[in-house]
Design a protein around this motif. Structure first.
Motif, short mmCIF file in Angstrom:
data_model
loop_
_atom_site.label_atom_id
_atom_site.label_comp_id
_atom_site.label_asym_id
_atom_site.label_seq_id
_atom_site.Cartn_x
_atom_site.Cartn_y
_atom_site.Cartn_z
N TRP A 275 0.82 -1.21 0.00
CA TRP A 275 0.00 0.00 0.00
C TRP A 275 0.86 1.26 0.00
CZ3 TRP A 275 -5.03 -1.46 -0.45
CH2 TRP A 275 -5.36 -2.76 -0.01
N GLN A 276 2.01 1.20 -0.66
CA GLN A 276 2.83 2.40 -0.74
C GLN A 276 2.11 3.48 -1.53
OE1 GLN A 276 5.64 2.95 0.71
NE2 GLN A 276 6.29 0.92 1.40
N GLY A 277 2.44 4.71 -1.23
CA GLY A 277 1.83 5.84 -1.94
C GLY A 277 0.48 6.20 -1.36
N GLU A 278 -0.07 7.31 -1.80
CA GLU A 278 -1.35 7.80 -1.29
C GLU A 278 -2.25 8.19 -2.45
OE1 GLU A 278 0.47 10.83 0.81
OE2 GLU A 278 1.32 9.52 2.32
N SER A 279 -2.24 7.38 -3.50
CA SER A 279 -2.96 7.72 -4.72
C SER A 279 -4.13 6.81 -4.99
CB SER A 279 -1.99 7.67 -5.92
OG SER A 279 -0.90 8.53 -5.73
N PHE A 280 -4.56 6.07 -3.96
CA PHE A 280 -5.63 5.10 -4.15
C PHE A 280 -6.89 5.58 -3.44
CE2 PHE A 280 -1.62 2.54 -3.61
CZ PHE A 280 -1.31 2.55 -4.96
N PHE A 281 -8.04 5.36 -4.07
CA PHE A 281 -9.28 5.87 -3.49
C PHE A 281 -10.45 4.98 -3.90
CE2 PHE A 281 -8.22 8.15 -7.38
CZ PHE A 281 -9.33 7.96 -8.16
N ILE A 282 -11.56 5.17 -3.20
CA ILE A 282 -12.78 4.39 -3.45
C ILE A 282 -13.88 5.35 -3.87
CG2 ILE A 282 -14.50 2.85 -2.42
CD1 ILE A 282 -12.35 2.16 -0.31
N ASN A 283 -14.51 5.08 -4.99
CA ASN A 283 -15.71 5.82 -5.39
C ASN A 283 -16.92 5.09 -4.81
OD1 ASN A 283 -14.38 7.79 -7.04
ND2 ASN A 283 -14.05 6.17 -8.55
N ALA A 284 -17.66 5.77 -3.95
CA ALA A 284 -18.79 5.14 -3.26
C ALA A 284 -20.10 5.81 -3.70
CB ALA A 284 -18.64 5.25 -1.74
N LEU A 285 -21.07 4.99 -4.03
CA LEU A 285 -22.41 5.50 -4.39
C LEU A 285 -23.43 4.74 -3.58
CD1 LEU A 285 -24.18 7.26 -6.31
CD2 LEU A 285 -24.24 5.29 -7.86
N PHE A 286 -24.27 5.48 -2.85
CA PHE A 286 -25.35 4.88 -2.05
C PHE A 286 -26.68 5.22 -2.71
CE2 PHE A 286 -22.54 6.06 1.83
CZ PHE A 286 -21.61 5.10 1.45
N THR A 287 -27.53 4.22 -2.87
CA THR A 287 -28.84 4.42 -3.50
C THR A 287 -29.93 3.86 -2.62
OG1 THR A 287 -28.81 2.31 -4.71
CG2 THR A 287 -27.78 4.22 -5.79
N ARG A 288 -31.11 4.50 -2.71
CA ARG A 288 -32.29 3.99 -2.01
C ARG A 288 -33.51 4.34 -2.85
NH1 ARG A 288 -31.81 4.97 3.19
NH2 ARG A 288 -31.68 7.18 2.81
N LYS A 289 -34.36 3.37 -3.06
CA LYS A 289 -35.61 3.61 -3.78
C LYS A 289 -36.60 4.30 -2.88
CE LYS A 289 -39.20 1.37 -6.54
NZ LYS A 289 -39.73 0.10 -7.09
N ILE A 290 -37.15 5.43 -3.38
CA ILE A 290 -38.13 6.19 -2.62
C ILE A 290 -39.50 5.57 -2.84
CG2 ILE A 290 -39.19 8.45 -2.25
CD1 ILE A 290 -36.61 9.67 -3.32
N ARG A 291 -40.18 5.23 -1.76
CA ARG A 291 -41.47 4.55 -1.88
C ARG A 291 -42.60 5.57 -2.00
NH1 ARG A 291 -40.84 -0.26 2.68
NH2 ARG A 291 -39.02 -1.24 1.75
#
Length: 291
Positions: A275-291
């Motif tokens: 895990w050398q370096g600091e160039s790694f990231f996570i793209n996170a998307l949260f979804t919820r269906k509106i009732r």
């Protein structure tokens, strides 16, 4: 005054003969023909209310759930055949429309004893020709629903720390993400080193990270996450993210992820996957269906 009464009387007689009334026109083409604007009764209410003969368009703007009661229907002068009420709920509360006594509302073929106007919605209700206690006396003629998207979305970018990073300093932009209340802290990080058998890598490096959201906690009901791993460096790294779960702790939402780094799997044991370096990231998307 006498001249005005005579004039009105004459107009009414002529209109009754023609069976058509024109306002703003001398040549009405319908029973009532209005060439111009139409002004009707408007009322704003904030509490439980029973509608009467002077009501037409009613807006609810109260601070709690409320009930609007329709007038009782029977025969004779209490037969309001054709009377229309237009009702709008401009609040986040629920408004229940309830007929009087044994009267009911007809939305489909099944009579209803009440109908709820959800927040932001609008209805029109018309009194029909029925006057019996066993028949629906009101028709739900129109339902207007305030537009809203059917999916609620939230997206962010989370950082992957170096395995030996000091993650206790939450003023560092190196490992924590976002700004203001839309900030994610890394509150724990546990690493598992790769394994080598002979000259080959047989198990990749892994890291389990717990992120904590510093804003208003999420409603976790039907919340579905999606993740992709990004790399802004020139390293040929490949990552896989496994979702470990959501939970709300002490008024904060926590997200647990396990990430596998699978570069250098094979016969090149001289390379280091730590895990050398600091160039790694996570793209996170949260979804919820509106009732």
């Amino acid at each position: 005054m006498k001249k005005l009464l005579v004039l009105l009387s004459s107009v009414m007689m002529l209109n009754s003969l023609n069976a058509q009334v024109g306002i703003g026109t001398e040549n009405p083409t319908s029973t009532l023909d209005i060439k111009g604007s139409l002004q009707v009764a408007f009322k704003e209410i904030t509490t439980d209310t029973t509608l009467g003969a002077d009501d037409y368009y009613v807006t609810y703007d109260g601070t709690s759930d409320a009930t609007i009661t329709l007038p009782p229907i029977s025969t004779g002068i209490n037969n309001f055949n054709g009377r229309i009420y237009r009702l709008k709920n401009v609040t986040s509360k629920k408004v229940t429309v309830r007929p009087s006594g044994n009267n009911t509302i007809r939305a489909t073929s099944t009579p209803l004893t009440s109908f709820v106007i959800e927040p932001g919605n609008y209805v029109e209700i018309v009194n029909n020709k029925n006057t019996g206690s066993t028949s629906a006396t009101w028709d739900l003629s129109f339902l207007g629903i305030t537009y809203s998207p059917n999916v609620d979305l939230y997206g962010t970018t989370l950082k992957i720390p170096h395995f030996s990073a000091n993650i206790s300093n939450h003023n560092s932009a190196k490992y924590d993400s976002g700004s203001g209340t839309d900030t994610w802290w890394i509150i724990s990080s546990t690493s598992t080193k790769y394994s080598i058998s002979g000259s080959e890598y047989v198990k990749p490096s892994k890291m389990t990270i717990v992120y904590e959201y510093q804003g208003t906690p999420f409603d976790l009901t039907d919340l579905h996450p999606m993740f992709t791993i990004g790399n802004s460096s020139n390293y040929p790294d490949v990552f896989i993210a496994s979702f470990g779960g959501f939970n709300n702790v002490n008024g904060k939402t926590r997200l647990t992820l396990t990430i596998s780094r699978i570069d250098f799997i094979g016969k090149d044991a001289s390379n280091i996957s730590d895990w050398q370096g600091e160039s790694f990231f996570i793209n996170a998307l949260f979804t919820r269906k509106i009732r």
